[in-house]
Design an enzyme around this catalytic site. Sequence first.
Site, mmCIF file in Angstrom:
data_model
loop_
_atom_site.group_PDB
_atom_site.id
_atom_site.type_symbol
_atom_site.label_atom_id
_atom_site.label_comp_id
_atom_site.label_asym_id
_atom_site.label_seq_id
_atom_site.Cartn_x
_atom_site.Cartn_y
_atom_site.Cartn_z
ATOM 1 N N LYS A 141 0.842 -1.198 0.000
ATOM 2 C CA LYS A 141 0.000 0.000 0.000
ATOM 3 C C LYS A 141 0.878 1.249 0.000
ATOM 4 O O LYS A 141 0.684 2.163 -0.784
ATOM 5 C CB LYS A 141 -0.932 -0.010 1.216
ATOM 6 C CG LYS A 141 -1.789 1.216 1.303
ATOM 7 C CD LYS A 141 -2.719 1.222 2.496
ATOM 8 C CE LYS A 141 -3.431 2.568 2.539
ATOM 9 N NZ LYS A 141 -4.279 2.731 3.714
ATOM 10 N N GLU A 200 -4.077 -6.696 15.062
ATOM 11 C CA GLU A 200 -3.609 -5.369 14.643
ATOM 12 C C GLU A 200 -4.762 -4.366 14.749
ATOM 13 O O GLU A 200 -4.565 -3.197 15.034
ATOM 14 C CB GLU A 200 -3.052 -5.414 13.210
ATOM 15 C CG GLU A 200 -2.204 -4.198 12.860
ATOM 16 C CD GLU A 200 -1.429 -4.352 11.547
ATOM 17 O OE1 GLU A 200 -2.005 -4.045 10.489
ATOM 18 O OE2 GLU A 200 -0.255 -4.748 11.582
ATOM 19 N N HIS A 256 -3.248 -32.965 17.459
ATOM 20 C CA HIS A 256 -2.051 -33.716 17.825
ATOM 21 C C HIS A 256 -0.946 -32.800 18.347
ATOM 22 O O HIS A 256 0.223 -33.184 18.394
ATOM 23 C CB HIS A 256 -1.565 -34.536 16.625
ATOM 24 C CG HIS A 256 -2.612 -35.514 16.166
ATOM 25 N ND1 HIS A 256 -2.734 -36.772 16.706
ATOM 26 C CD2 HIS A 256 -3.619 -35.385 15.273
ATOM 27 C CE1 HIS A 256 -3.754 -37.395 16.137
ATOM 28 N NE2 HIS A 256 -4.319 -36.573 15.269
ATOM 29 N N LYS A 265 10.080 -0.508 14.337
ATOM 30 C CA LYS A 265 10.652 -0.207 13.016
ATOM 31 C C LYS A 265 11.655 0.935 13.130
ATOM 32 O O LYS A 265 12.745 0.894 12.553
ATOM 33 C CB LYS A 265 9.551 0.230 12.038
ATOM 34 C CG LYS A 265 8.614 -0.848 11.569
ATOM 35 C CD LYS A 265 7.805 -0.281 10.396
ATOM 36 C CE LYS A 265 6.453 -0.903 10.260
ATOM 37 N NZ LYS A 265 5.593 -0.210 9.313
ATOM 38 N N GLU A 278 10.684 -4.541 4.255
ATOM 39 C CA GLU A 278 10.811 -5.919 3.774
ATOM 40 C C GLU A 278 10.495 -5.993 2.283
ATOM 41 O O GLU A 278 11.218 -6.617 1.499
ATOM 42 C CB GLU A 278 9.820 -6.840 4.526
ATOM 43 C CG GLU A 278 10.093 -6.998 6.009
ATOM 44 C CD GLU A 278 9.397 -5.948 6.867
ATOM 45 O OE1 GLU A 278 9.051 -4.867 6.344
ATOM 46 O OE2 GLU A 278 9.222 -6.203 8.068
ATOM 47 N N GLY A 320 -4.570 -1.839 5.096
ATOM 48 C CA GLY A 320 -3.756 -2.969 4.635
ATOM 49 C C GLY A 320 -4.427 -4.311 4.899
ATOM 50 O O GLY A 320 -4.479 -5.185 4.035
ATOM 51 N N ARG A 321 -4.968 -4.488 6.116
ATOM 52 C CA ARG A 321 -5.539 -5.793 6.463
ATOM 53 C C ARG A 321 -6.932 -5.987 5.884
ATOM 54 O O ARG A 321 -7.568 -7.017 6.126
ATOM 55 C CB ARG A 321 -5.516 -5.981 7.980
ATOM 56 C CG ARG A 321 -6.055 -4.833 8.795
ATOM 57 C CD ARG A 321 -5.637 -4.953 10.260
ATOM 58 N NE ARG A 321 -6.121 -3.846 11.082
ATOM 59 C CZ ARG A 321 -5.459 -2.700 11.252
ATOM 60 N NH1 ARG A 321 -4.296 -2.510 10.648
ATOM 61 N NH2 ARG A 321 -5.957 -1.748 12.026
HETATM 62 O O1 F6P Z 1 2.574 -4.181 9.940
HETATM 63 C C1 F6P Z 1 2.242 -2.862 9.669
HETATM 64 C C2 F6P Z 1 1.665 -2.684 8.304
HETATM 65 O O2 F6P Z 1 1.522 -1.329 8.105
HETATM 66 C C3 F6P Z 1 0.342 -3.403 8.070
HETATM 67 O O3 F6P Z 1 -0.745 -2.715 8.563
HETATM 68 C C4 F6P Z 1 0.356 -3.549 6.598
HETATM 69 O O4 F6P Z 1 -0.574 -4.507 6.173
HETATM 70 C C5 F6P Z 1 1.797 -3.956 6.367
HETATM 71 O O5 F6P Z 1 2.530 -3.188 7.285
HETATM 72 C C6 F6P Z 1 2.314 -3.767 4.973
HETATM 73 O O6 F6P Z 1 2.213 -2.444 4.562
HETATM 74 P P1 F6P Z 1 2.331 -2.042 3.047
HETATM 75 O O7 F6P Z 1 1.201 -2.692 2.302
HETATM 76 O O8 F6P Z 1 2.255 -0.550 3.015
HETATM 77 O O9 F6P Z 1 3.654 -2.554 2.519
#
Ligand code: F6P
Length: 520
Positions: free
Chosen positions: A203, A346, A377, A486, A209, A260-261
């Site tokens: 987003k 979250e 199990h 972060k 990452e 995002g979620r």
């Molecule tokens: O973990 C924090 C967060 O902002 C989530 O809410 C989101 O889904 C994720 O990082 C990834 O964010 P982005 O889609 O901006 O890479």
Amino acid sequence: MVLPVRLRCDQTPAWRGLQAHFNSARVNLRDAFGADAQRFTRFSQAAPHVFADLSKNLIDPAGEALLLALAQQCDVAGHRDAMFAGASVNTTEQRAAMHFLLRAPADAVVPAAQQAELQAVHATLDAFLAFAEQVRADDAITDVVNIGIGGSDLGPHMAVRALEAFALPGKRFHFVSNLDAEELLAVLRKVQPAHTLFLVASKSFTTLETMGNARVAKAWFEAGGGRNVARHFVGLTSQPALAQAFGIHTTFDFADWVGGRYSLWSAIGLSLAVAIGASAFRDMLAGAHAMDRHFREAPLAQNLPVRLALLDVWYRNFHQCGSRSMAPYSSSLRRLPAYLQQLEMESNGKGVALDGTPLAYATSPVVWGQAGTNGQHAYFQMLHQGSDVVPVEFIAVREASHALPEHHRQLLANALAQAQALMMGHASEDGHRHFSGNRPSTFLLLDALTPASLGALLALYEHRVFVAGSLWGINSFDQFGVELGKQLANDIAPRLHNGDVRGLDGSTAGLLRHLKAKTS
Ligand code: F6P
């Protein structure tokens, strides 16, 4: 639109009534069924694509009446209507949360202020679904790699695995999320530049990452002779300019009001659309939309997201249950618990009210679990005989997606039996073999696991989380809790090079010294 002013749950008469009710009488499930022949009917609820048996929960009619009074006194319906009207329910970021619009039909009747948004949603939907069909028809593309994390990974990853029975044969789907390069490298070892489509899903298009993995994937692609970045890299983002600056020119975007979620329904779902095709993707949206309508239109007493959320509050705030175990009896739904962890924790893992003041009551439980029968199990021992009572949520599917009926019969029998054993227990004079029973569970049943039923199930969970957050008076749509770590990582990363421990706490400094000693 202005948000309605609502009472805090612990300041309502219903909350006090619930506390008194909890103190005065504990439900014994075996007795409750004996005393009320209608208990199953009374505590079951049909909703689009989902049937819910709530009767094995530690609740009686008087308790449920008090919970419904709590929903009324907290004006959950007013809050819900405000969300659907496009109010800034994400109060800390002054943003609407209109994920429901992503699955509204193009001709849906929406408030005037949402008409342009709905048109934009459908223009992008048509475009990314057409692109998905193009990829499906392109035999040269054998591998699709989604690079994203959190909501840009958990939803599509879970849904692609859930709907494998509907997926186009001949294409493989990979999901790379972790900062640990092992994950990306393991995928790159399996794919070839000329046959791979990378979807960079973010987003914000700034996530550490995702950007790190996307950079390496692009360099690998170019080093491997790949030239046509426009054909092999796609950006899924609400920041298309950042994707272009990164060197990705094919992008599908979505609005800032898509959390995002809550983004599986947007272009973030492109990997799923390639897997199952445009028509099935639209079926998933239709299933979710049917659940949206149920949530908006059903009276609170017959509203499944509301009834589930009220039980969540009952267990969390009165029974003091710190966790809920999710038990999908479907290998296809094996990634559902991980998806729900982000959706629930979250969203509702918050400690302050909308006005920023600390809460005097608990919020999100720990949500955990794995697919049945595997969980049996591993940790079901603790669920049956451990010192903590953990409400369990079973999710079962009536019709299998395969042709091995005996396996499926056994699977269903095990789901039913575990729920039964938790409730009924088993008396034995040998303490080791004694099961106290009276352990609560909810049983959700889908007729079949299809795009539509998956859509409905996920929308059910989104709304249940909204209602619980609404009752708790928190903002379910921000996530500042993930920021601090972060920021600190940015400070620590250079110290791993230069060994500078000045200004650090004793433990972090000690670990850094230890790391340096081992590596130098
Ligand atoms: O973990 C924090 C967060 O902002 C989530 O809410 C989101 O889904 C994720 O990082 C990834 O964010 P982005 O889609 O901006 O890479």
